[in-house]
Enzyme design. Structure first.
Site, PDB file in Angstrom:
ATOM      1  N   ASP A  67      74.344  62.837  31.342  1.00 47.93           N
ATOM      2  CA  ASP A  67      74.058  61.924  32.456  1.00 47.93           C
ATOM      3  C   ASP A  67      73.321  62.617  33.593  1.00 47.93           C
ATOM      4  OD1 ASP A  67      76.495  63.328  32.747  1.00 47.93           O
ATOM      5  OD2 ASP A  67      77.269  61.905  34.206  1.00 47.93           O
ATOM      6  N   HIS A 142      83.276  73.215  37.107  1.00 49.69           N
ATOM      7  CA  HIS A 142      83.156  72.122  36.146  1.00 49.69           C
ATOM      8  C   HIS A 142      83.387  72.709  34.756  1.00 49.69           C
ATOM      9  CE1 HIS A 142      82.103  68.044  35.226  1.00 49.69           C
ATOM     10  NE2 HIS A 142      81.048  68.345  34.508  1.00 49.69           N
ATOM     11  N   ASP A 209      78.930  67.384  39.765  1.00 51.01           N
ATOM     12  CA  ASP A 209      80.212  67.479  39.075  1.00 51.01           C
ATOM     13  C   ASP A 209      80.964  68.779  39.372  1.00 51.01           C
ATOM     14  OD1 ASP A 209      78.845  65.320  38.119  1.00 51.01           O
ATOM     15  OD2 ASP A 209      79.395  65.643  36.025  1.00 51.01           O
TER      16      ASP A 209
END
Length: 305
Positions: A67, A142, A209
């Protein structure tokens, strides 16, 4: 059109929705246009947003989850199809080199544009040829290696026209004063500091993220605009931590502790049909300007301090 603005191409995390495209953000900064995290569909969203491939000067990828990067293939081919007349600088985690290479060469096409790759191995300053700002990266927290980005222009000295008028200074004398720092005028020494002031350069941070971590606050310190993920609501804080994400409240807390001026929340889970609660939770933590990003919106950087 604002000379310095964020163009939001998409705001969805992991799964797009009927109203949210995958990630994609373009920061316009004078003659620069930096594309951050081009998710799937970025090329089409650029058309809707009025962003041309020839506008782009740099591409910055935080990490290689789909994404945040699957749109790179289409964007790279469009850049070359349109024969962008300048080099493109690309920044990304060095650990994802094979993904970067695969996306750049996903299918056959004719290379016409110079691509200057800057794989990131360590936090710190990044090479930014020709840029009117400093670009730095910091490692986030992350499940895969991820870096956030910070853009900052140097502070500068601004001339105060009123002070020049008081002293009767104009024309070539002003240029000489700026070059030399002091001149003799009408029997006295006039110093540059008397007719000018130091203005802070503008700054911007991009934090995707990550769990709560010191690097997020480091990137965000005193910036004019922070673009940051708010994937979950506070009730799902345990789920956010498990998957390496932030809640709206946590993102706002980072902004408050870092002294941010404008907070832009984005990267929303598909589980949330509306985002009113994200704003409510963020407002509990942060008293400054908050924008809950929506696709194809333009957000100007705050005016200079």
């Amino acid at each position: 059109m604002s000379q310095r603005e964020l163009v939001v191409l998409g705001t969805a995390s992991q799964v797009p929705t009927a109203h949210r495209n995958h990630n994609g953000y373009v920061l316009r900064w004078g003659g620069e246009a930096i594309l951050f995290d081009p998710g799937e569909g970025t090329q089409r969203q650029m058309i809707h947003a009025g962003v041309s491939a020839t506008d782009l000067t740099r591409i910055a990828i935080t990490h290689f989850h789909g994404d945040h990067s699957l749109g790179l293939a289409g964007v790279m081919q469009r850049i070359n199809l349109d024969r962008v007349p300048h080099p493109i600088d690309a920044y990304y985690p060095a650990s994802g080199q094979r993904y970067f290479d695969n996306l750049c060469d996903a299918t056959a096409y004719h290379r016409t544009v110079e691509l200057r790759s800057h794989p990131i191995t360590e936090p710190g300053p990044l090479a930014a040829p020709g840029a009117p700002f400093r670009l730095t990266a910091a490692r986030l927290d992350h499940p895969v290696e991820a870096f956030g980005y910070r853009i900052a222009e140097p502070d500068y000295r601004a001339i105060l026209p009123g002070r020049l008028a008081d002293l009767g200074l104009s024309g070539p004398l002003v240029g000489r004063l700026q070059r030399e720092g002091a001149i003799t005028w009408q029997g006295r020494t006039v110093r540059l500091a008397e007719v000018s002031t130091i203005r802070r350069g503008q700054s911007f941070a991009f934090v995707m993220d990550t769990r709560l971590c010191p690097a997020a606050r480091e990137l965000a310190a005193d910036v004019d605009m922070l673009v940051i993920e708010a994937t979950f609501r506070d009730a799902e804080a345990d789920l956010a931590a498990e998957h390496g994400h932030l809640t709206a409240g946590q993102a706002a807390r980072i902004a408050a502790e870092a002294g941010v001026r404008t907070l832009v929340l984005t990267h929303f889970s598909q589980r949330y049909r509306t985002l009113d609660a994200h704003l409510v939770e963020a407002r509990r933590e942060f008293a400054g300007d908050i924008v809950v990003a929506t696709d194809l919106t333009r957000i100007p950087l705050p005016s200079r301090r």
